[in-house]
Write a protein that holds these residues in place. Structure first.
Motif, mmCIF file in Angstrom:
data_model
loop_
_atom_site.group_PDB
_atom_site.id
_atom_site.type_symbol
_atom_site.label_atom_id
_atom_site.label_comp_id
_atom_site.label_asym_id
_atom_site.label_seq_id
_atom_site.Cartn_x
_atom_site.Cartn_y
_atom_site.Cartn_z
ATOM 1 N N TRP A 243 25.313 12.371 18.787
ATOM 2 C CA TRP A 243 25.378 11.896 20.161
ATOM 3 C C TRP A 243 26.666 12.396 20.788
ATOM 4 C CZ3 TRP A 243 21.193 10.047 22.339
ATOM 5 C CH2 TRP A 243 20.217 9.494 21.540
ATOM 6 N N VAL A 244 26.581 12.877 22.011
ATOM 7 C CA VAL A 244 27.743 13.398 22.733
ATOM 8 C C VAL A 244 28.531 12.230 23.318
ATOM 9 C CG1 VAL A 244 28.505 14.853 24.660
ATOM 10 C CG2 VAL A 244 26.527 15.538 23.262
ATOM 11 N N GLN A 245 29.837 12.239 23.071
ATOM 12 C CA GLN A 245 30.724 11.203 23.581
ATOM 13 C C GLN A 245 31.371 11.649 24.889
ATOM 14 O OE1 GLN A 245 30.912 8.220 21.907
ATOM 15 N NE2 GLN A 245 29.333 9.180 20.652
ATOM 16 N N GLU A 246 31.730 10.694 25.718
ATOM 17 C CA GLU A 246 32.434 11.003 26.963
ATOM 18 C C GLU A 246 33.781 11.653 26.648
ATOM 19 O OE1 GLU A 246 33.454 8.761 31.098
ATOM 20 O OE2 GLU A 246 34.039 7.725 29.266
ATOM 21 N N ARG A 247 34.131 12.643 27.426
ATOM 22 C CA ARG A 247 35.416 13.332 27.262
ATOM 23 C C ARG A 247 36.476 12.661 28.126
ATOM 24 N NH1 ARG A 247 32.367 18.702 28.059
ATOM 25 N NH2 ARG A 247 32.000 19.323 25.914
ATOM 26 N N SER A 248 37.710 12.711 27.685
ATOM 27 C CA SER A 248 38.799 12.157 28.495
ATOM 28 C C SER A 248 38.936 12.931 29.800
ATOM 29 C CB SER A 248 40.111 12.152 27.706
ATOM 30 O OG SER A 248 40.471 13.463 27.335
ATOM 31 N N SER A 249 38.628 14.228 29.797
ATOM 32 C CA SER A 249 38.718 15.019 31.033
ATOM 33 C C SER A 249 37.702 14.532 32.071
ATOM 34 C CB SER A 249 38.520 16.506 30.749
ATOM 35 O OG SER A 249 37.254 16.732 30.153
ATOM 36 N N ASP A 250 36.533 14.073 31.614
ATOM 37 C CA ASP A 250 35.540 13.512 32.539
ATOM 38 C C ASP A 250 36.040 12.198 33.124
ATOM 39 O OD1 ASP A 250 33.812 15.642 32.057
ATOM 40 O OD2 ASP A 250 32.708 14.556 30.489
ATOM 41 N N ARG A 251 36.640 11.371 32.290
ATOM 42 C CA ARG A 251 37.191 10.083 32.753
ATOM 43 C C ARG A 251 38.339 10.335 33.733
ATOM 44 N NH1 ARG A 251 35.296 5.542 33.783
ATOM 45 N NH2 ARG A 251 34.025 5.783 31.973
ATOM 46 N N ASP A 252 39.192 11.328 33.460
ATOM 47 C CA ASP A 252 40.296 11.670 34.355
ATOM 48 C C ASP A 252 39.770 12.151 35.710
ATOM 49 O OD1 ASP A 252 42.040 11.022 32.303
ATOM 50 O OD2 ASP A 252 42.460 13.114 31.761
ATOM 51 N N ALA A 253 38.721 12.964 35.689
ATOM 52 C CA ALA A 253 38.138 13.456 36.939
ATOM 53 C C ALA A 253 37.578 12.296 37.762
ATOM 54 C CB ALA A 253 37.042 14.477 36.646
ATOM 55 N N LEU A 254 36.968 11.342 37.108
ATOM 56 C CA LEU A 254 36.436 10.171 37.802
ATOM 57 C C LEU A 254 37.561 9.318 38.376
ATOM 58 C CD1 LEU A 254 33.989 8.373 38.498
ATOM 59 C CD2 LEU A 254 34.317 7.281 36.277
ATOM 60 N N GLU A 255 38.618 9.167 37.634
ATOM 61 C CA GLU A 255 39.732 8.312 38.058
ATOM 62 C C GLU A 255 40.355 8.775 39.375
ATOM 63 O OE1 GLU A 255 42.248 5.254 38.350
ATOM 64 O OE2 GLU A 255 40.590 5.422 36.932
ATOM 65 N N ARG A 256 40.384 10.060 39.628
ATOM 66 C CA ARG A 256 41.019 10.534 40.863
ATOM 67 C C ARG A 256 40.303 10.023 42.108
ATOM 68 N NH1 ARG A 256 39.052 15.916 42.974
ATOM 69 N NH2 ARG A 256 37.095 16.224 41.887
ATOM 70 N N TRP A 257 39.015 9.695 41.987
ATOM 71 C CA TRP A 257 38.280 9.156 43.136
ATOM 72 C C TRP A 257 38.536 7.678 43.336
ATOM 73 C CZ3 TRP A 257 36.568 12.687 46.236
ATOM 74 C CH2 TRP A 257 36.199 13.929 45.726
ATOM 75 N N HIS A 258 39.086 7.026 42.333
ATOM 76 C CA HIS A 258 39.263 5.588 42.403
ATOM 77 C C HIS A 258 40.721 5.157 42.427
ATOM 78 C CE1 HIS A 258 34.984 5.128 42.087
ATOM 79 N NE2 HIS A 258 35.008 6.005 41.118
ATOM 80 N N SER A 259 41.642 6.122 42.423
ATOM 81 C CA SER A 259 43.052 5.773 42.562
ATOM 82 C C SER A 259 43.334 5.506 44.037
ATOM 83 C CB SER A 259 43.942 6.884 42.006
ATOM 84 O OG SER A 259 43.739 8.074 42.716
#
Length: 187
Positions: A145-161
């Motif tokens: 199973w593919v796990q979420e990458r930290s780079s994906d989480r970082d990209a998402l965070e920029r929209w919510h900061s």
């Protein structure tokens, strides 16, 4: 299966399907008889032959029917509220896919290119981390199973900061403008 948003505006729709999609046909359908569209930004995601391990032979995508469609529809509503979008379409495939097969199509239409680019970027960053899909990769050395990458989480965070990455675009603007909590309260 196409599931349009609950609003009367069918220019915003979601489809979860096993069948492949035709990018040109989807763009033509989104823009048909629409003089208000000045830009369409398209993102197409493909299956790679490598990821966490080399030699990926296939990718299986699973979802939770009903929940996934509602989640993607909510993303469309959020994108429509953040950006001056005139239409958006998300198609996400499920089932077993081979390298170079299409996985996802995101089409975003707006009167202006900045809003279309930002809306597409926002949708993809959110699809990667918030949409309820499960991915299993198949290789010669086994399945996982593919796990979420930290780079994906970082990209998402920029929209919510607070000020960084949260952007809006109006028809009167020619560029993207940062929105901070302070400017939101200024009316």
């Amino acid at each position: 299966m196409t599931t349009p948003l609950a609003t009367a505006d069918r220019a915003f729709s979601v489809s979860i399907q096993s069948a492949d999609f035709d990018i040109r046909a989807e763009q033509a359908a989104l823009t048909h008889a629409r003089g208000d569209i000045g830009a369409v930004v398209t993102f197409t995601g493909l299956v790679r032959d490598f990821n966490e391990r080399p030699g990926v032979q296939a990718l299986t995508l699973e979802h939770y029917p009903g929940m996934t469609e509602r989640s993607l529809q909510a993303l469309l509503v959020e994108a429509q509220e953040r950006f001056a979008l005139t239409g958006a379409r998300i198609i996400h495939r499920i089932g077993r896919l081979a390298p170079m097969d299409n996985i996802v199509l995101v089409l975003v239409a707006s009167a202006h290119r900045q809003a279309a680019f930002a809306g597409c970027d926002f949708l993809m960053d959110n699809l990667k981390s918030r949409a309820p899909f499960w991915k299993k990769e198949h290789t010669a050395s086994g399945d996982y199973w593919v796990q979420e990458r930290s780079s994906d989480r970082d990209a998402l965070e920029r929209w919510h900061s607070s000020a960084e990455g949260v952007r809006t675009h109006s028809a009167k603007q020619d560029s993207l403008t940062p929105v901070t909590p302070q400017t939101l309260g200024d009316g």
